[in-house]
Design an enzyme around this catalytic site. Structure first.
Site, mmCIF file in Angstrom:
data_model
loop_
_atom_site.group_PDB
_atom_site.id
_atom_site.type_symbol
_atom_site.label_atom_id
_atom_site.label_comp_id
_atom_site.label_asym_id
_atom_site.label_seq_id
_atom_site.Cartn_x
_atom_site.Cartn_y
_atom_site.Cartn_z
ATOM 1 N N THR A 46 52.516 43.768 38.438
ATOM 2 C CA THR A 46 51.561 44.547 38.290
ATOM 3 C C THR A 46 51.001 44.494 40.123
ATOM 4 O O THR A 46 50.353 43.812 40.467
ATOM 5 C CB THR A 46 50.380 44.371 37.514
ATOM 6 O OG1 THR A 46 51.019 43.831 36.512
ATOM 7 C CG2 THR A 46 49.589 45.387 37.354
ATOM 8 N N LYS A 86 35.210 30.236 32.762
ATOM 9 C CA LYS A 86 35.286 29.721 34.828
ATOM 10 C C LYS A 86 34.171 30.473 35.208
ATOM 11 O O LYS A 86 33.648 30.127 36.417
ATOM 12 C CB LYS A 86 36.860 29.197 35.049
ATOM 13 C CG LYS A 86 37.001 27.623 34.642
ATOM 14 C CD LYS A 86 38.546 28.110 35.228
ATOM 15 C CE LYS A 86 38.768 26.808 34.992
ATOM 16 N NZ LYS A 86 39.663 25.673 36.538
ATOM 17 N N ALA A 92 49.109 36.952 41.142
ATOM 18 C CA ALA A 92 47.599 38.291 41.900
ATOM 19 C C ALA A 92 46.363 37.846 40.391
ATOM 20 O O ALA A 92 45.099 38.572 40.481
ATOM 21 C CB ALA A 92 47.865 39.627 41.982
ATOM 22 N N GLY A 93 46.290 37.000 39.634
ATOM 23 C CA GLY A 93 45.075 36.113 38.810
ATOM 24 C C GLY A 93 44.504 35.677 38.511
ATOM 25 O O GLY A 93 44.200 35.528 40.374
ATOM 26 N N ASN A 138 34.891 25.573 38.084
ATOM 27 C CA ASN A 138 35.219 24.017 37.216
ATOM 28 C C ASN A 138 34.073 23.172 36.749
ATOM 29 O O ASN A 138 34.227 21.845 35.895
ATOM 30 C CB ASN A 138 36.424 24.594 37.669
ATOM 31 C CG ASN A 138 36.227 22.742 38.785
ATOM 32 O OD1 ASN A 138 36.164 23.558 39.607
ATOM 33 N ND2 ASN A 138 37.408 22.480 38.799
ATOM 34 N N ASN A 160 53.656 40.445 42.935
ATOM 35 C CA ASN A 160 52.839 40.589 41.569
ATOM 36 C C ASN A 160 53.416 41.353 41.122
ATOM 37 O O ASN A 160 54.275 42.536 41.613
ATOM 38 C CB ASN A 160 51.425 40.743 41.595
ATOM 39 C CG ASN A 160 51.139 40.375 39.904
ATOM 40 O OD1 ASN A 160 51.303 38.726 39.668
ATOM 41 N ND2 ASN A 160 49.964 41.258 39.449
ATOM 42 N N ASP A 182 38.561 23.431 41.798
ATOM 43 C CA ASP A 182 40.259 23.549 41.705
ATOM 44 C C ASP A 182 40.882 24.017 43.221
ATOM 45 O O ASP A 182 41.852 23.506 43.377
ATOM 46 C CB ASP A 182 40.765 24.673 41.011
ATOM 47 C CG ASP A 182 40.173 24.382 39.407
ATOM 48 O OD1 ASP A 182 39.986 23.309 38.901
ATOM 49 O OD2 ASP A 182 39.986 25.079 38.842
ATOM 50 N N THR A 218 36.208 24.992 31.913
ATOM 51 C CA THR A 218 37.916 25.314 31.611
ATOM 52 C C THR A 218 37.775 26.758 30.912
ATOM 53 O O THR A 218 36.692 27.201 30.629
ATOM 54 C CB THR A 218 39.033 24.375 31.123
ATOM 55 O OG1 THR A 218 40.291 24.983 31.311
ATOM 56 C CG2 THR A 218 38.695 23.997 30.028
HETATM 57 P P1 ATR Z 1 44.863 33.292 36.037
HETATM 58 O O1 ATR Z 1 43.128 33.020 35.406
HETATM 59 O O2 ATR Z 1 45.900 32.438 35.101
HETATM 60 O O3 ATR Z 1 45.509 33.775 37.446
HETATM 61 P P2 ATR Z 1 45.596 35.693 34.157
HETATM 62 O O4 ATR Z 1 44.265 36.278 35.854
HETATM 63 O O5 ATR Z 1 45.981 36.259 33.353
HETATM 64 O O6 ATR Z 1 45.897 34.439 34.789
HETATM 65 O O7 ATR Z 1 47.268 35.786 35.541
HETATM 66 C C1 ATR Z 1 48.070 36.168 35.389
HETATM 67 C C2 ATR Z 1 49.080 36.337 36.222
HETATM 68 O O8 ATR Z 1 50.228 36.055 35.605
HETATM 69 C C3 ATR Z 1 49.296 37.855 36.966
HETATM 70 O O9 ATR Z 1 49.643 37.883 38.079
HETATM 71 C C4 ATR Z 1 50.322 38.196 35.923
HETATM 72 O O10 ATR Z 1 50.676 39.482 35.937
HETATM 73 P P3 ATR Z 1 50.703 40.789 36.304
HETATM 74 O O11 ATR Z 1 49.659 41.066 37.131
HETATM 75 O O12 ATR Z 1 51.428 41.508 36.641
HETATM 76 O O13 ATR Z 1 49.690 40.443 34.667
HETATM 77 C C5 ATR Z 1 50.858 36.623 36.398
HETATM 78 N N1 ATR Z 1 52.494 36.621 34.501
HETATM 79 C C6 ATR Z 1 52.151 36.201 33.197
HETATM 80 N N2 ATR Z 1 52.424 36.865 32.658
HETATM 81 C C7 ATR Z 1 54.196 37.380 33.358
HETATM 82 C C8 ATR Z 1 55.730 37.878 33.369
HETATM 83 N N3 ATR Z 1 56.178 37.600 32.438
HETATM 84 N N4 ATR Z 1 55.935 38.218 34.395
HETATM 85 C C9 ATR Z 1 55.718 38.097 35.463
HETATM 86 N N5 ATR Z 1 54.135 37.749 36.127
HETATM 87 C C10 ATR Z 1 53.234 37.931 34.842
#
Ligand code: ATR
Length: 297
Positions: A158, A72, A133-134, A93, A156, A108, A68
């Site tokens: 960003t 990963k 988009a993470g 995972n 997203n 997953d 986890t």
């Molecule tokens: P994971 O591996 O869980 O996908 P991550 O790669 O950190 O984690 O991605 C987190 C996601 O949540 C991203 O899409 C992030 O948006 P950004 O790319 O703009 O950072 C989104 N996210 C996190 N906090 C946010 C917020 N307060 N508002 C909108 N989107 C958010």
């Protein structure tokens, strides 16, 4: 339950942190109901010790591991083999013992797919909206491509990250399959009755009052709002989806099925629908008794 003896196989979870995991509950219950002589334990692995942890598991002949946050992707460097799906997703995972080491899988996304099928959520030939988009959102996009969605709309905060994921997925698809938008530009998405997969971290404990989008105009177009978060049980996104007439699901079934698929890979045992439903109830109950915690797997 089998009392551990000289034939007991060991599996476990490596990550940091692992203290709030539900996986020991899921896996030890599966071992019990299927009669496997197997134990499953959490193993916190300090930063920098990942390679040593995988080597140690191999040296002690562990049957398998779950992996986890935050390992990963990093764990891929220490595998003997990798399953093609996990390679395309870029995240592993589950480790399964193979000649010379471990083979890495991603359970997953197959877990999410099984959960959605179980809940009657159709993907094939459908346009799907992804929030985020993470790493998780990217994995969901690969799953939707593989399962025959008509197309995906990635929203997203960003927008550049949404564009990068869309470009990569379109490269895999060999056709325009994914489109990217800034989070506030949902008005540009065509159609109605959306299936929306919420793959951001927004609304996760302890920020339970937050949703990535608040606008009723968005929620009026949502038929199914599928949140991958499982703590809290009902997120603000799910509440808003229901408030405007949509159906909402959380990430508990995905959590259960990723565990079931890992268990099936380790043992070759088949897990019945009844056991899956029982695990869903048990996991929901365990999470409710531990409301202040949130950890992947
Ligand atoms: P994971 O591996 O869980 O996908 P991550 O790669 O950190 O984690 O991605 C987190 C996601 O949540 C991203 O899409 C992030 O948006 P950004 O790319 O703009 O950072 C989104 N996210 C996190 N906090 C946010 C917020 N307060 N508002 C909108 N989107 C958010």
């Amino acid at each position: 339950m089998h009392t551990p003896d000289g034939h007991t196989r060991t599996c476990g979870l490596i990550g940091n942190p692992v203290a709030h995991t539900q996986s020991p509950l899921i896996q030890n219950h599966l071992a019990y109901v299927t009669g496997q002589n197997l134990v499953y334990l959490p193993f916190p692995v300090a930063y920098g010790d990942l390679e040593a942890a995988v080597r140690g598991a191999l040296a002690m002949d562990f049957l398998g591991l779950n992996v986890t946050v935050p390992y990963k992707s990093d764990v891929i460097a220490y595998l003997a083999e990798i399953d093609p799906l996990a390679e395309r997703i870029g995240a592993v995972n589950t480790l399964v013992r193979c000649p010379g080491g471990y083979k890495g899988y991603n359970t997953d996304m197959p877990g999410l797919y099984r959960a959605m099928r179980q809940e009657g959520v159709e993907i094939a030939d459908r346009d799907v909206v992804i929030l985020g988009a993470g790493g998780v959102a990217r994995a969901v996009a690969v799953m939707l491509l593989d399962q025959g969605a008509a197309g995906i709309h990635i929203l997203n905060r960003t927008a550049d990250k949404a564009r990068a994921v869309a470009e990569e997925i379109n490269g895999m698809a060999g056709r325009p399959f994914a489109r990217a938008y800034a989070l506030e530009d949902y008005g540009q998405i065509p159609g109605e009755n959306w299936l929306v997969i919420q793959a951001t971290s927004v609304g996760m404990h302890p920020h339970v009052e937050q949703a990535p989008i608040e606008d009723p105009a968005f929620y009026r177009r949502v038929e199914t709002g599928y949140d991958l978060i499982f703590n809290p049980e009902t997120t603000r996104f799910m509440e808003l989806t229901r408030e405007y007439g949509g159906r909402a699901c959380n990430g508990v079934r995905m959590l259960v099925y990723q565990g079931i698929i890992a268990f099936e890979l380790w043992t070759g045992a088949a897990v019945s629908q009844e056991v899956a439903d029982e695990l869903y109830r048990m996991t929901t109950q365990a999470l409710a008794q531990q409301p202040s915690k949130g950890a992947d797997q």
